[in-house]
Structures are given as C-alpha cells and as structure tokens.
Design a protein around this motif. Structure first.
Motif, PDB file in Angstrom:
ATOM      1  N   SER A   1     -24.771 -39.421  22.055  1.00 15.25           N
ATOM      2  CA  SER A   1     -23.413 -39.129  22.497  1.00 15.25           C
ATOM      3  C   SER A   1     -23.403 -38.513  23.901  1.00 15.25           C
ATOM      4  O   SER A   1     -24.022 -37.469  24.142  1.00 15.25           O
ATOM      5  CB  SER A   1     -22.737 -38.172  21.524  1.00 15.25           C
ATOM      6  N   THR A   2     -22.693 -39.159  24.813  1.00 14.42           N
ATOM      7  CA  THR A   2     -22.530 -38.621  26.163  1.00 14.42           C
ATOM      8  C   THR A   2     -21.679 -37.357  26.138  1.00 14.42           C
ATOM      9  O   THR A   2     -21.927 -36.418  26.911  1.00 14.42           O
ATOM     10  CB  THR A   2     -21.867 -39.666  27.078  1.00 14.42           C
ATOM     11  N   LEU A   3     -20.703 -37.320  25.244  1.00  9.58           N
ATOM     12  CA  LEU A   3     -19.841 -36.140  25.116  1.00  9.58           C
ATOM     13  C   LEU A   3     -20.647 -34.919  24.696  1.00  9.58           C
ATOM     14  O   LEU A   3     -20.462 -33.827  25.246  1.00  9.58           O
ATOM     15  CB  LEU A   3     -18.734 -36.414  24.101  1.00  9.58           C
ATOM     16  N   ALA A   4     -21.531 -35.096  23.732  1.00  9.06           N
ATOM     17  CA  ALA A   4     -22.365 -33.983  23.261  1.00  9.06           C
ATOM     18  C   ALA A   4     -23.241 -33.452  24.392  1.00  9.06           C
ATOM     19  O   ALA A   4     -23.410 -32.237  24.551  1.00  9.06           O
ATOM     20  CB  ALA A   4     -23.221 -34.431  22.085  1.00  9.06           C
ATOM     21  N   LEU A   5     -23.781 -34.358  25.191  1.00  4.88           N
ATOM     22  CA  LEU A   5     -24.623 -33.946  26.308  1.00  4.88           C
ATOM     23  C   LEU A   5     -23.815 -33.188  27.353  1.00  4.88           C
ATOM     24  O   LEU A   5     -24.275 -32.167  27.894  1.00  4.88           O
ATOM     25  CB  LEU A   5     -25.294 -35.168  26.939  1.00  4.88           C
ATOM     26  N   THR A   6     -22.606 -33.649  27.632  1.00  2.00           N
ATOM     27  CA  THR A   6     -21.743 -32.975  28.609  1.00  2.00           C
ATOM     28  C   THR A   6     -21.372 -31.574  28.132  1.00  2.00           C
ATOM     29  O   THR A   6     -21.423 -30.605  28.897  1.00  2.00           O
ATOM     30  CB  THR A   6     -20.470 -33.797  28.856  1.00  2.00           C
ATOM     31  N   ILE A   7     -20.992 -31.474  26.859  1.00  2.23           N
ATOM     32  CA  ILE A   7     -20.643 -30.162  26.288  1.00  2.23           C
ATOM     33  C   ILE A   7     -21.839 -29.223  26.362  1.00  2.23           C
ATOM     34  O   ILE A   7     -21.712 -28.040  26.715  1.00  2.23           O
ATOM     35  CB  ILE A   7     -20.163 -30.321  24.832  1.00  2.23           C
TER      36      ILE A   7
ATOM     37  N   SER B   1     -37.258 -21.535  37.260  1.00  4.27           N
ATOM     38  CA  SER B   1     -38.116 -22.542  36.629  1.00  4.27           C
ATOM     39  C   SER B   1     -38.070 -22.426  35.109  1.00  4.27           C
ATOM     40  O   SER B   1     -38.118 -23.440  34.394  1.00  4.27           O
ATOM     41  CB  SER B   1     -39.560 -22.405  37.131  1.00  4.27           C
ATOM     42  N   SER B   2     -37.962 -21.194  34.588  1.00  3.00           N
ATOM     43  CA  SER B   2     -37.856 -21.007  33.135  1.00  3.00           C
ATOM     44  C   SER B   2     -36.560 -21.610  32.609  1.00  3.00           C
ATOM     45  O   SER B   2     -36.538 -22.245  31.547  1.00  3.00           O
ATOM     46  CB  SER B   2     -37.911 -19.520  32.781  1.00  3.00           C
ATOM     47  N   LEU B   3     -35.478 -21.412  33.359  1.00  2.00           N
ATOM     48  CA  LEU B   3     -34.186 -21.966  32.960  1.00  2.00           C
ATOM     49  C   LEU B   3     -34.235 -23.489  32.935  1.00  2.00           C
ATOM     50  O   LEU B   3     -33.796 -24.132  31.975  1.00  2.00           O
ATOM     51  CB  LEU B   3     -33.093 -21.484  33.911  1.00  2.00           C
ATOM     52  N   LEU B   4     -34.799 -24.079  33.983  1.00  2.68           N
ATOM     53  CA  LEU B   4     -34.886 -25.543  34.046  1.00  2.68           C
ATOM     54  C   LEU B   4     -35.803 -26.087  32.950  1.00  2.68           C
ATOM     55  O   LEU B   4     -35.498 -27.110  32.322  1.00  2.68           O
ATOM     56  CB  LEU B   4     -35.399 -25.975  35.419  1.00  2.68           C
ATOM     57  N   GLY B   5     -36.922 -25.402  32.739  1.00  2.00           N
ATOM     58  CA  GLY B   5     -37.872 -25.868  31.732  1.00  2.00           C
ATOM     59  C   GLY B   5     -37.279 -25.864  30.338  1.00  2.00           C
ATOM     60  O   GLY B   5     -37.366 -26.859  29.599  1.00  2.00           O
ATOM     61  N   ASN B   6     -36.652 -24.756  29.968  1.00  3.76           N
ATOM     62  CA  ASN B   6     -36.068 -24.662  28.632  1.00  3.76           C
ATOM     63  C   ASN B   6     -34.872 -25.595  28.481  1.00  3.76           C
ATOM     64  O   ASN B   6     -34.629 -26.140  27.391  1.00  3.76           O
ATOM     65  CB  ASN B   6     -35.658 -23.221  28.341  1.00  3.76           C
ATOM     66  N   TYR B   7     -34.121 -25.784  29.563  1.00  4.90           N
ATOM     67  CA  TYR B   7     -33.021 -26.746  29.508  1.00  4.90           C
ATOM     68  C   TYR B   7     -33.557 -28.153  29.253  1.00  4.90           C
ATOM     69  O   TYR B   7     -32.983 -28.914  28.460  1.00  4.90           O
ATOM     70  CB  TYR B   7     -32.218 -26.723  30.808  1.00  4.90           C
ATOM     71  N   SER B   8     -34.651 -28.500  29.921  1.00  4.21           N
ATOM     72  CA  SER B   8     -35.244 -29.831  29.733  1.00  4.21           C
ATOM     73  C   SER B   8     -35.673 -30.036  28.289  1.00  4.21           C
ATOM     74  O   SER B   8     -35.446 -31.102  27.704  1.00  4.21           O
ATOM     75  CB  SER B   8     -36.442 -30.011  30.671  1.00  4.21           C
ATOM     76  N   TYR B   9     -36.310 -29.006  27.700  1.00  3.77           N
ATOM     77  CA  TYR B   9     -36.700 -29.101  26.291  1.00  3.77           C
ATOM     78  C   TYR B   9     -35.487 -29.393  25.413  1.00  3.77           C
ATOM     79  O   TYR B   9     -35.504 -30.279  24.550  1.00  3.77           O
ATOM     80  CB  TYR B   9     -37.330 -27.777  25.807  1.00  3.77           C
ATOM     81  N   ALA B  10     -34.431 -28.596  25.626  1.00  3.65           N
ATOM     82  CA  ALA B  10     -33.244 -28.714  24.784  1.00  3.65           C
ATOM     83  C   ALA B  10     -32.564 -30.071  24.948  1.00  3.65           C
ATOM     84  O   ALA B  10     -32.124 -30.677  23.966  1.00  3.65           O
ATOM     85  CB  ALA B  10     -32.264 -27.591  25.113  1.00  3.65           C
ATOM     86  N   GLU B  11     -32.485 -30.560  26.185  1.00  2.00           N
ATOM     87  CA  GLU B  11     -31.814 -31.842  26.412  1.00  2.00           C
ATOM     88  C   GLU B  11     -32.574 -32.987  25.764  1.00  2.00           C
ATOM     89  O   GLU B  11     -31.966 -33.878  25.155  1.00  2.00           O
ATOM     90  CB  GLU B  11     -31.655 -32.098  27.909  1.00  2.00           C
ATOM     91  N   VAL B  12     -33.884 -32.976  25.863  1.00  2.00           N
ATOM     92  CA  VAL B  12     -34.685 -34.031  25.246  1.00  2.00           C
ATOM     93  C   VAL B  12     -34.484 -34.030  23.734  1.00  2.00           C
ATOM     94  O   VAL B  12     -34.338 -35.092  23.098  1.00  2.00           O
ATOM     95  CB  VAL B  12     -36.175 -33.857  25.597  1.00  2.00           C
ATOM     96  N   ASN B  13     -34.461 -32.842  23.132  1.00  2.00           N
ATOM     97  CA  ASN B  13     -34.260 -32.752  21.689  1.00  2.00           C
ATOM     98  C   ASN B  13     -32.856 -33.200  21.297  1.00  2.00           C
ATOM     99  O   ASN B  13     -32.663 -33.845  20.252  1.00  2.00           O
ATOM    100  CB  ASN B  13     -34.510 -31.318  21.206  1.00  2.00           C
ATOM    101  N   LEU B  14     -31.868 -32.850  22.116  1.00  2.00           N
ATOM    102  CA  LEU B  14     -30.499 -33.272  21.828  1.00  2.00           C
ATOM    103  C   LEU B  14     -30.373 -34.792  21.881  1.00  2.00           C
ATOM    104  O   LEU B  14     -29.717 -35.414  21.032  1.00  2.00           O
ATOM    105  CB  LEU B  14     -29.533 -32.627  22.823  1.00  2.00           C
ATOM    106  N   GLN B  15     -31.010 -35.416  22.874  1.00  2.00           N
ATOM    107  CA  GLN B  15     -30.955 -36.860  23.006  1.00  2.00           C
ATOM    108  C   GLN B  15     -31.689 -37.559  21.870  1.00  2.00           C
ATOM    109  O   GLN B  15     -31.381 -38.706  21.536  1.00  2.00           O
ATOM    110  CB  GLN B  15     -31.539 -37.276  24.356  1.00  2.00           C
ATOM    111  N   LEU B  16     -32.660 -36.851  21.267  1.00  2.00           N
ATOM    112  CA  LEU B  16     -33.344 -37.411  20.103  1.00  2.00           C
ATOM    113  C   LEU B  16     -32.413 -37.429  18.895  1.00  2.00           C
ATOM    114  O   LEU B  16     -32.466 -38.348  18.072  1.00  2.00           O
ATOM    115  CB  LEU B  16     -34.595 -36.593  19.779  1.00  2.00           C
ATOM    116  N   LEU B  17     -31.537 -36.417  18.822  1.00  2.00           N
ATOM    117  CA  LEU B  17     -30.624 -36.298  17.687  1.00  2.00           C
ATOM    118  C   LEU B  17     -29.391 -37.182  17.820  1.00  2.00           C
ATOM    119  O   LEU B  17     -28.868 -37.682  16.827  1.00  2.00           O
ATOM    120  CB  LEU B  17     -30.190 -34.834  17.513  1.00  2.00           C
ATOM    121  N   THR B  18     -28.916 -37.354  19.056  1.00  2.00           N
ATOM    122  CA  THR B  18     -27.697 -38.150  19.261  1.00  2.00           C
ATOM    123  C   THR B  18     -27.681 -38.780  20.650  1.00  2.00           C
ATOM    124  O   THR B  18     -28.234 -38.214  21.600  1.00  2.00           O
ATOM    125  CB  THR B  18     -26.438 -37.269  19.100  1.00  2.00           C
TER     126      THR B  18
END
Length: 255
Positions: free
Chosen positions: A157-163, A138-155
């Motif tokens: 780019s589908t490529l950036a999300l995949t990487i 759950s910690s892994l999923l939670g922190n991943y969710s935080y990071a993905e939301v912030n990344l999508q705020l910055l860009t």
C-alpha cells in the motif's frame, strides 16, 4: 591531562557507586538493582542487543554459514558495550564534571561533549557537535530504512507508506523539542516493547539456532571451513529458506 592516579580513581568510583554498602542497601535508588537496570537500559539503547533491529542489516550479509555472521554480531555488541561505552564513561568520570547530586549539571551527549572539552580544550566542542549530529542522523536513517523494508514486506500500500513517513517526521520533530528525560522514558518503553516481541521470536527460532550452531562447531572440530547446507538437516525443512541455503541454491549463487 589524565594520569594513572586519575584512572585508579575512576575505577574506584565506578565500583564504589555500583557495589558500595550505602548504594546497595540504603540508597534511595535501590542501589545495585538500579545500577544494573540503568546500565541495561543504556546498554540496550547503545548496542541494540536483543531488540531485533541489527538482524535487519546482518541478514543481508553474504556468508557460507549463518553462525559466522552471528559471531560477528556478538563481537559488535562486545565492542560497543565494553570498549566504546566504557571509554565514554572513563572520559566523563576523569573530567570531574559528573556530579549526580547537582541537578544543574549537564547530562547525556552534552555531558560527554563538556567532558571532552574539559580534557582536550574548547576546540573539541564543534567537532563533538558534528560527530553527535552524524551519529543521530545516520541512526535515524538506518532505523527508518529497517522499518520501511519491513512495512513493504507486509503491504504494498502506497498510502500506508506515506502515512508511515509522516509519522516518522512527526516523531522526529517531537523528539527534538521534548525534555531529555521524557525522550529517554519514551525510548525505554519503545525498546522494551521491541525486546519483548523479539524475545518471543528468538524462543520460537531457538531450535533452528541450536542445530545451526552445532553444525558450525562440528565442522570446526573436523578442521573444515564451515559451510551450511540445508539438505544435510532434514529436521529444519520448512523452517529455513531453501532458496538461500540448499545445495542447489549455493551451486547457483556461490558466496
């Protein structure tokens, strides 16, 4: 079975190890300073206070005043550190398994698991294994969710999300095969970087925080149910989102 005498020994062990004259002045680990540093590192890992991660979740809360959610977050840090972490320490010390001079003794989650088993029986081992797995997953999923939301705020780019997703998978795999000490060292460095960045943000936002806190305390002294309205604080114009806290926004979307 834990008795009152054992509890007394646990408290004595904690204070002696942290503040004893040998540990403070002649210990090879710098005594009190080392105890404080290690406590801060493990506490930071546990409650994430000051790292800027928990606000990702807190920001989604629906409250009438931002200070109210801030106080809830502070309570969470207290409960996690003073109750959960202290209870875990008591369990470990009361079991008698902890031996810092023995390099072969279990550490980390394994030490907690063995300590619970020593007190309650071997039936707790699969239960503790399941709980630790759920916590880690759950910690892994939670922190991943935080990071993905912030990344999508910055860009966008589908490529950036995949990487990014592949990087997360690779690091999760590496973390599972590295030695525990190496993982802790990497985690400490990563948390220090997060804390330094977040402390700069906190400093820049300090004026807003103090104004909002003063507004909350003023309304409480007047016997009101605190409600933050941006229109009452022109000094915060441009620094607080009017789409959330303005009088018009609140009338449109009452909490």
């Amino acid at each position: 079975m834990v008795n009152s005498d054992m509890i007394g020994e646990v408290f004595s062990s904690i204070f002696t190890a942290a503040f004893g004259p040998t540990e403070a002045f002649a210990g090879t680990t710098a005594g009190i300073v080392a105890a404080m540093m290690n406590g801060a590192k493990r506490g930071l890992f546990s409650n994430e206070a000051g790292m800027g991660s928990a606000p990702n979740a807190a920001a989604t809360a629906s409250v009438t005043h931002p200070v109210r959610q801030g106080l809830i977050q502070s309570l969470g840090v207290f409960v996690d550190t003073m109750i959960v972490c202290s209870s875990t320490a008591f369990i470990v010390l009361a079991s008698g398994l902890y031996n810092p001079s023995n390099d072969d003794s279990s550490v980390g989650a394994t030490l907690t698991q063995d300590s619970v088993a020593a007190s309650l029986g071997d039936w707790t081992i699969p239960v503790m294994t399941f709980l630790i797995f759920v916590f880690a997953f759950s910690s892994l999923l939670g922190n991943y969710s935080y990071a993905e939301v912030n990344l999508q705020l910055l860009t966008d780019s589908t490529l950036a999300l995949t990487i990014f997703r592949w990087v997360v998978i690779v690091f999760a795999f590496i973390g599972g095969i590295l030695s525990l000490q190496t993982v802790w060292d990497l985690a400490d460095v990563a948390m220090a970087c997060m804390a330094l960045v977040n402390l700069v943000a906190i400093l820049l936002l300090s004026k807003v925080a103090f104004v909002v806190l003063a507004d909350f305390e003023k309304q409480r002294r007047e016997g009101k149910e605190p409600v933050f309205v941006l229109d009452d604080h022109p000094e915060l114009e441009g620094r607080v989102d009017p789409d959330v806290w303005s009088r018009a926004a609140q009338a449109k979307n009452p909490t």
